[in-house]
Write a protein that holds these residues in place. Structure first.
Motif, short mmCIF file in Angstrom:
data_model
loop_
_atom_site.label_atom_id
_atom_site.label_comp_id
_atom_site.label_asym_id
_atom_site.label_seq_id
_atom_site.Cartn_x
_atom_site.Cartn_y
_atom_site.Cartn_z
N PRO A 65 0.81 -1.23 0.00
CA PRO A 65 0.00 0.00 0.00
C PRO A 65 0.83 1.27 0.00
CG PRO A 65 -0.92 -1.61 1.51
CD PRO A 65 0.38 -2.17 1.06
N LEU A 66 1.92 1.31 0.78
CA LEU A 66 2.74 2.52 0.83
C LEU A 66 3.36 2.83 -0.52
CD1 LEU A 66 4.06 4.83 2.38
CD2 LEU A 66 5.87 3.24 3.08
N ALA A 67 3.93 1.84 -1.17
CA ALA A 67 4.56 2.04 -2.48
C ALA A 67 3.52 2.41 -3.53
CB ALA A 67 5.32 0.78 -2.89
N ASP A 68 2.35 1.77 -3.49
CA ASP A 68 1.31 2.09 -4.48
C ASP A 68 0.84 3.54 -4.34
OD1 ASP A 68 1.54 -0.48 -5.36
OD2 ASP A 68 -0.22 -1.22 -4.27
N THR A 69 0.67 4.01 -3.09
CA THR A 69 0.26 5.40 -2.88
C THR A 69 1.29 6.36 -3.43
OG1 THR A 69 -1.03 4.81 -0.91
CG2 THR A 69 -0.35 7.11 -1.14
N LEU A 70 2.57 6.09 -3.19
CA LEU A 70 3.61 6.98 -3.66
C LEU A 70 3.72 6.96 -5.18
CD1 LEU A 70 6.40 6.41 -0.99
CD2 LEU A 70 5.09 8.50 -1.40
N SER A 71 3.57 5.81 -5.81
CA SER A 71 3.64 5.74 -7.27
C SER A 71 2.56 6.59 -7.90
CB SER A 71 3.52 4.28 -7.73
OG SER A 71 4.62 3.52 -7.26
N ARG A 72 1.34 6.49 -7.39
CA ARG A 72 0.25 7.30 -7.93
C ARG A 72 0.45 8.79 -7.65
NH1 ARG A 72 -2.64 2.68 -5.87
NH2 ARG A 72 -3.58 1.48 -7.58
N PHE A 73 0.98 9.09 -6.47
CA PHE A 73 1.21 10.49 -6.12
C PHE A 73 2.24 11.13 -7.06
CE2 PHE A 73 4.19 13.32 -3.83
CZ PHE A 73 3.37 14.43 -3.69
N PHE A 74 3.36 10.46 -7.34
CA PHE A 74 4.38 11.05 -8.21
C PHE A 74 3.90 11.11 -9.66
CE2 PHE A 74 7.33 9.72 -4.73
CZ PHE A 74 7.82 10.98 -4.46
N THR A 75 3.07 10.20 -10.08
CA THR A 75 2.49 10.30 -11.42
C THR A 75 1.61 11.53 -11.52
OG1 THR A 75 2.57 7.90 -11.72
CG2 THR A 75 1.05 9.14 -13.12
N ALA A 76 0.82 11.80 -10.49
CA ALA A 76 -0.02 13.00 -10.50
C ALA A 76 0.83 14.27 -10.38
CB ALA A 76 -1.03 12.93 -9.37
N LEU A 77 1.93 14.21 -9.66
CA LEU A 77 2.77 15.38 -9.44
C LEU A 77 3.58 15.75 -10.68
CD1 LEU A 77 3.94 17.46 -7.35
CD2 LEU A 77 5.73 15.77 -6.90
N LEU A 78 4.11 14.77 -11.39
CA LEU A 78 5.10 15.04 -12.44
C LEU A 78 4.64 14.67 -13.84
CD1 LEU A 78 8.24 13.65 -10.55
CD2 LEU A 78 7.56 16.05 -10.78
#
Length: 371
Positions: A228-241
């Motif tokens: 869950p932690l890695a999945d949240t970060l992957s989606r967050f950086f995709t939205a950010l960059l």
């Protein structure tokens, strides 16, 4: 007829008598009063003391008025006392205006004589013109010189060589040492750099030495996928960059982080993830609500069909709320080892350094819409 005897009538009118003039009585003084027993002989002393105090008060009053009139009449008398001189060591050092050293290097590379004339305080040599140019300059280091009103700079320049046909070829980054001075007598803001000038031409120096590797306090490596932690970060950086949707859904309440627009990358993947401490992150499951973590995430980004990946590193603070991870802040700096850990001798493996996590950094103030 016999006359009656007239009775004598008493006279109430005083018979005038000669008045003998008396000398005027002398004015009484405090000394003429009878003094009680035990106080005789002290009245004169008390009177003299009173007269002395009275004269002293008048003297002080007249002196104060005289000093006040003298202070007003004196030129500049209404001003307060001049401040004491600040020692040279305590006075803040005045720095030349920004860009003066960079301007000197750019003018020297292109042989721009008019600009050099305003910046160079030494004899101006004849330089080749328009054979080299600085496409970009930047200050690498600046520090006060060994003498007063002296500053030393190291300026980097992206140098391009100009061909005869008008084209240019990038030469690379070159570095130059520049010294700027200002004479103490120069008080007016004259010249291009407010009176500052270079007493000598720039000196080309070697490039910067490689930076020493610095250890960080992220001592626990985490998985980058399937949790869950890695999945949240992957989606967050995709939205950010990379223009992904709804960046707000990955943020904690009250946190406002805007996506980079236009999106500079087309694809982003989480390449590396580490935590400072992170005992509660074992097993990969979402821990209890209120759990906080300090993380260091490295992402690899690509631009369209171009080969290669651009790597970026983000220090993050996250927390669990409602059974899911949320970003509470992009930290201003990574977590460094504590002083006792950094000075400890022996093994320097990451697993030997205790975590220094003290909870996530405060979330930035909301500047837009919040969830």
């Amino acid at each position: 007829m016999r006359r009656r005897n007239t009775a004598s009538v008493p006279s109430f009118v005083a018979t005038p008598q000669a008045v003998t003039p008396q000398p005027p009585a002398a004015a009484e003084s405090l000394d003429d009063w009878p003094a009680p027993d035990g106080l005789r002989g002290s009245s004169r002393q008390q009177a003299m003391t009173g007269r002395g105090l009275y004269a002293l008060l008048w003297t002080l009053l007249i002196g104060a008025v005289g000093l006040g009139l003298f202070g007003v009449a004196r030129p500049g008398g209404s001003r307060g006392p001049a401040p004491s001189a600040i020692p040279a060591s305590a006075a803040p050092a005045q720095q030349p205006p920004g860009g003066c050293a960079e301007l000197l290097v750019a003018a020297w590379l292109t042989g721009d004589a008019p600009v050099l004339a305003t910046l160079l305080g030494a004899e101006q040599p004849r330089l080749p013109q328009r054979q080299r140019t600085a496409t970009r300059t930047y200050t690498v280091s600046v520090q006060p010189g060994p003498q007063p009103a002296t500053w030393s700079y190291v300026v980097g320049a992206d140098v391009a060589a100009t061909a005869k046909n008008g084209g240019s070829t990038a030469v690379g980054i070159q570095f130059f040492a520049v010294t700027l001075t200002r004479r103490p007598a120069t008080t007016t803001a004259d010249g291009t750099c407010a009176g500052w000038s270079a007493p000598a031409l720039p000196a080309q120096v070697a490039g910067l030495a490689p930076a020493e590797r610095q250890e960080l306090a992220y001592d626990r490596t985490l998985s980058t996928s399937g949790q869950p932690l890695a999945d949240t970060l992957s989606r967050f950086f995709t939205a950010l960059l990379a223009g992904g949707p709804e960046i707000e859904r990955y943020l904690a309440p009250g946190v406002s982080l805007a996506a980079v627009t236009p999106a500079p990358y087309t694809q982003v993947r989480l390449e590396r993830l580490a935590a400072a401490g992170g005992e509660q992150l074992r097993g990969g499951q979402v821990p209890a609500d209120g759990t906080q973590a300090r993380l260091l995430a490295t992402v690899a980004a690509t631009v369209g069909e171009q080969p290669g990946e651009w790597r970026l590193t983000y220090p993050l603070s996250m927390a669990v709320r409602g059974g899911r991870w949320e970003i509470t802040a992009i930290d201003a700096a990574p977590v460094l080892p504590s002083a006792d850990t950094s000075t400890r001798t022996g093994s320097s493996r990451p697993s030997d350094r205790p975590g220094t996590s003290s909870g996530p950094a405060p979330a930035p103030a909301a500047s837009g819409s919040t969830r």
